[in-house]
Design a protein around this motif. Structure first.
Motif, PDB file in Angstrom:
ATOM      1  N   ARG A   1       0.835  -1.200   0.000  1.00 25.50           N
ATOM      2  CA  ARG A   1       0.000   0.000   0.000  1.00 25.50           C
ATOM      3  C   ARG A   1       0.872   1.252   0.000  1.00 25.50           C
ATOM      4  O   ARG A   1       0.652   2.188  -0.771  1.00 25.50           O
ATOM      5  CB  ARG A   1      -0.913  -0.001   1.228  1.00 25.50           C
ATOM      6  CG  ARG A   1      -1.983  -1.069   1.231  1.00 25.50           C
ATOM      7  CD  ARG A   1      -2.786  -1.011   2.516  1.00 25.50           C
ATOM      8  NE  ARG A   1      -3.699  -2.130   2.667  1.00 25.50           N
ATOM      9  CZ  ARG A   1      -4.914  -2.201   2.129  1.00 25.50           C
ATOM     10  NH1 ARG A   1      -5.357  -1.191   1.401  1.00 25.50           N
ATOM     11  NH2 ARG A   1      -5.682  -3.255   2.324  1.00 25.50           N
TER      12      ARG A   1
ATOM     13  N   TYR B   1       0.883   4.279  -2.653  1.00 22.45           N
ATOM     14  CA  TYR B   1       0.411   5.619  -2.290  1.00 22.45           C
ATOM     15  C   TYR B   1       1.461   6.701  -2.539  1.00 22.45           C
ATOM     16  O   TYR B   1       1.114   7.811  -2.958  1.00 22.45           O
ATOM     17  CB  TYR B   1      -0.002   5.660  -0.820  1.00 22.45           C
ATOM     18  CG  TYR B   1      -1.104   4.697  -0.430  1.00 22.45           C
ATOM     19  CD1 TYR B   1      -1.978   4.146  -1.369  1.00 22.45           C
ATOM     20  CD2 TYR B   1      -1.269   4.309   0.910  1.00 22.45           C
ATOM     21  CE1 TYR B   1      -2.973   3.251  -1.000  1.00 22.45           C
ATOM     22  CE2 TYR B   1      -2.265   3.430   1.290  1.00 22.45           C
ATOM     23  CZ  TYR B   1      -3.116   2.892   0.334  1.00 22.45           C
ATOM     24  OH  TYR B   1      -4.087   2.015   0.703  1.00 22.45           O
TER      25      TYR B   1
ATOM     26  N   LEU C   1      -5.472  10.617  -4.413  1.00 24.11           N
ATOM     27  CA  LEU C   1      -5.255   9.583  -3.409  1.00 24.11           C
ATOM     28  C   LEU C   1      -6.539   9.308  -2.647  1.00 24.11           C
ATOM     29  O   LEU C   1      -6.861   8.152  -2.346  1.00 24.11           O
ATOM     30  CB  LEU C   1      -4.143   9.992  -2.447  1.00 24.11           C
ATOM     31  CG  LEU C   1      -3.861   9.011  -1.297  1.00 24.11           C
ATOM     32  CD1 LEU C   1      -3.536   7.613  -1.819  1.00 24.11           C
ATOM     33  CD2 LEU C   1      -2.729   9.527  -0.416  1.00 24.11           C
TER      34      LEU C   1
ATOM     35  N   LEU D   1      -8.291   5.658  -1.994  1.00 17.17           N
ATOM     36  CA  LEU D   1      -8.525   5.127  -0.653  1.00 17.17           C
ATOM     37  C   LEU D   1      -9.990   4.751  -0.460  1.00 17.17           C
ATOM     38  O   LEU D   1     -10.292   3.709   0.146  1.00 17.17           O
ATOM     39  CB  LEU D   1      -8.085   6.147   0.397  1.00 17.17           C
ATOM     40  CG  LEU D   1      -6.577   6.433   0.442  1.00 17.17           C
ATOM     41  CD1 LEU D   1      -6.278   7.613   1.369  1.00 17.17           C
ATOM     42  CD2 LEU D   1      -5.794   5.202   0.884  1.00 17.17           C
TER      43      LEU D   1
ATOM     44  N   MET E   1      -3.088  12.994   3.931  1.00 16.01           N
ATOM     45  CA  MET E   1      -2.745  12.513   2.596  1.00 16.01           C
ATOM     46  C   MET E   1      -1.731  13.386   1.887  1.00 16.01           C
ATOM     47  O   MET E   1      -1.049  12.925   0.961  1.00 16.01           O
ATOM     48  CB  MET E   1      -4.012  12.420   1.739  1.00 16.01           C
ATOM     49  CG  MET E   1      -5.037  11.425   2.253  1.00 16.01           C
ATOM     50  SD  MET E   1      -6.563  11.402   1.270  1.00 16.01           S
ATOM     51  CE  MET E   1      -7.324  12.966   1.746  1.00 16.01           C
TER      52      MET E   1
ATOM     53  N   LYS F   1       2.129   9.120   4.469  1.00 12.55           N
ATOM     54  CA  LYS F   1       1.533   7.966   3.814  1.00 12.55           C
ATOM     55  C   LYS F   1       1.869   6.662   4.518  1.00 12.55           C
ATOM     56  O   LYS F   1       1.190   5.647   4.312  1.00 12.55           O
ATOM     57  CB  LYS F   1       1.919   7.949   2.336  1.00 12.55           C
ATOM     58  CG  LYS F   1       1.232   9.087   1.574  1.00 12.55           C
ATOM     59  CD  LYS F   1       1.758   9.303   0.175  1.00 12.55           C
ATOM     60  CE  LYS F   1       1.060  10.512  -0.453  1.00 12.55           C
ATOM     61  NZ  LYS F   1       1.621  10.875  -1.763  1.00 12.55           N
TER      62      LYS F   1
ATOM     63  N   ALA G   1      -1.114   4.093   5.169  1.00 16.85           N
ATOM     64  CA  ALA G   1      -0.988   2.672   4.856  1.00 16.85           C
ATOM     65  C   ALA G   1      -1.204   1.805   6.092  1.00 16.85           C
ATOM     66  O   ALA G   1      -1.818   0.731   6.016  1.00 16.85           O
ATOM     67  CB  ALA G   1       0.392   2.394   4.245  1.00 16.85           C
TER      68      ALA G   1
END
Length: 415
Positions: free
Chosen positions: A12, A16, A39, A43, A84, A148, A152
């Motif tokens: 992940r 990302y 993003l 998600l 994010m 990130k 994750a």
């Protein structure tokens, strides 16, 4: 509990960080950059595929979702939060993550720019990670572990909880925010819609760290008006706002009250942007201190410096505006000791020694705490933030996943 678990946090994370989500502190829109929603959309899609039907991206760029309770107990709703966006301090376009398996303890030369070397001697924490799998960027950009790695970890922990109903927990609200790096991360947040009572940001550094204390923060802007005239006939008439700005910055304390000369709980006055012309110039500064009342003293010193410089330029004018940004979360968290106590217990259950630490900065949790959501900060392993030498340990991220799961259990057990 995690013996046979196949973590997804690494795959992940690698996915990302390749999505450019840099925010822009000069933008007046919200979110400050539309690409942060790229993003957010991914998600939401992944959360819905995992089974969270209520996952959504709102017009302001916030991602909301709910892990439903699977216990009959009345458990407070907790929120897991990560941001994010990535910092504008370093290029964030075209991130190419590199995994250094079984790190040997030496310097790491980044392949796209051999001049970028993560020197073990300059990164004491990295020396502790010998044998871990380390992720870096390629040398041309930041990595984006901030934050990130937290995104994750929350996503993988969500998957674990949904796949292991034997782990009892109350309702958990997931929140991914834009614009944390601009200081505006929760500006448009709908607290009633969030509907949580306590929260945790996953935006910390070294393994086991739990941060319950941040700076209190104000922004300052000095606006200077000079007198413009053709330089050929300027004698005795021209007053340069640019030069006044330069004198003000130069007159700030050099041996104290600056980021480069302070540490621990010492505060500072820091100019972050100067721009202008002869007729008008602006200085943007940030004021920081762990004691909120000290911000007034910093502002008074800044005003004194400004006034002293203006005495040498009687035809010039200047104004100082102070804007509150966030306050030390400890002022709120001390009123809710169980929030940190449960996090410490969760970290221990993950087999890690809790490390109570302070943040010489702020998080979304700083403002959330004062918006009614007491919200300390939990580790993810993200290090050397806002730079091309940013790195994160895969094993640290996995421990963050474990900590989240144990945290959900602790809240259920003690309710």
């Amino acid at each position: 509990m995690f013996t046979d678990y196949q973590y997804t946090v690494t795959e992940r994370f690698l996915r990302y960080v390749q999505i450019d989500t840099q925010s822009d502190p000069l933008s007046t829109s919200f979110p400050s950059t539309a690409k942060q929603k790229d993003l957010g959309r991914l998600l939401v899609q992944e959360l819905q595929q995992t089974g969270l039907a209520d996952a959504e991206l709102d017009p302001h760029g916030y991602v909301y979702a709910t892990i439903p309770a699977n216990t009959d107990k009345a458990v407070p709703v907790i929120c897991l939060c990560a941001h994010m966006d990535t910092s504008s301090d370093c290029c964030g376009t075209g991130v190419k993550p590199v995994v250094h398996y079984k790190y040997d303890g030496g310097d790491i030369v980044l392949p796209d720019d051999p001049a970028q070397v993560i020197r073990a001697a300059e990164h004491p924490y990295l020396q502790q990670k010998k044998g871990d799998d380390i992720i870096t960027a390629s040398g041309a950009t930041l990595l984006g572990a901030d934050n990130k790695a937290g995104v994750a970890a929350i996503m993988d922990a969500t998957r674990f909880l949904l796949e292991h109903p034997e782990v009892k927990h109350g309702a958990i609200r997931i929140l991914f925010t834009p614009d944390e790096e601009t200081g505006r991360g929760v500006e448009k947040l709908d607290m009633a819609k969030l509907g949580a009572q306590y929260g945790y940001t996953l935006d910390g550094g070294e393994l086991g760290s739990l941060e319950d204390e941040t700076f209190s923060a104000d922004a300052a802007k000095i606006t200077i008006d000079g007198v413009g005239i053709h330089p050929g006939t300027a004698k005795g008439k021209l007053v340069s706002a640019i030069k006044i700005a330069a004198e003000i910055v130069a007159a700030l304390p050099a041996d104290r009250l600056s980021p480069e000369t302070t540490e621990g709980r010492q505060g500072f006055i820091h100019p972050v942007r100067v721009q202008g012309t002869v007729e008008r110039a602006e200085i943007d500064l940030i004021l920081r201190d762990f004691v909120t009342q000290e911000l007034e003293a910093h502002a008074a010193l800044l005003r004194q410096v400004m006034d002293t410089v203006l005495q040498r330029h009687p035809q010039g004018r200047a104004t100082l505006a102070i804007t509150p940004q966030y306050r030390n979360m400890k002022e709120v968290l001390d009123q809710h000791p169980q929030v940190c106590a449960y996090a410490e217990e969760a970290i221990r259950r993950a087999g890690v020694t809790p490390l109570k630490m302070i943040i010489r900065g702020g998080t979304d949790g700083s403002r959330l705490s004062f918006m009614g959501l007491p919200c300390p900060n939990i580790f993810t392993g993200e290090m050397a933030l806002h730079s091309k030498q940013e790195y994160v340990s895969i094993q640290d991220m996995q421990k963050a996943v474990q900590t989240i799961v144990h945290l959900a259990q602790v809240w259920e057990e003690r309710s």
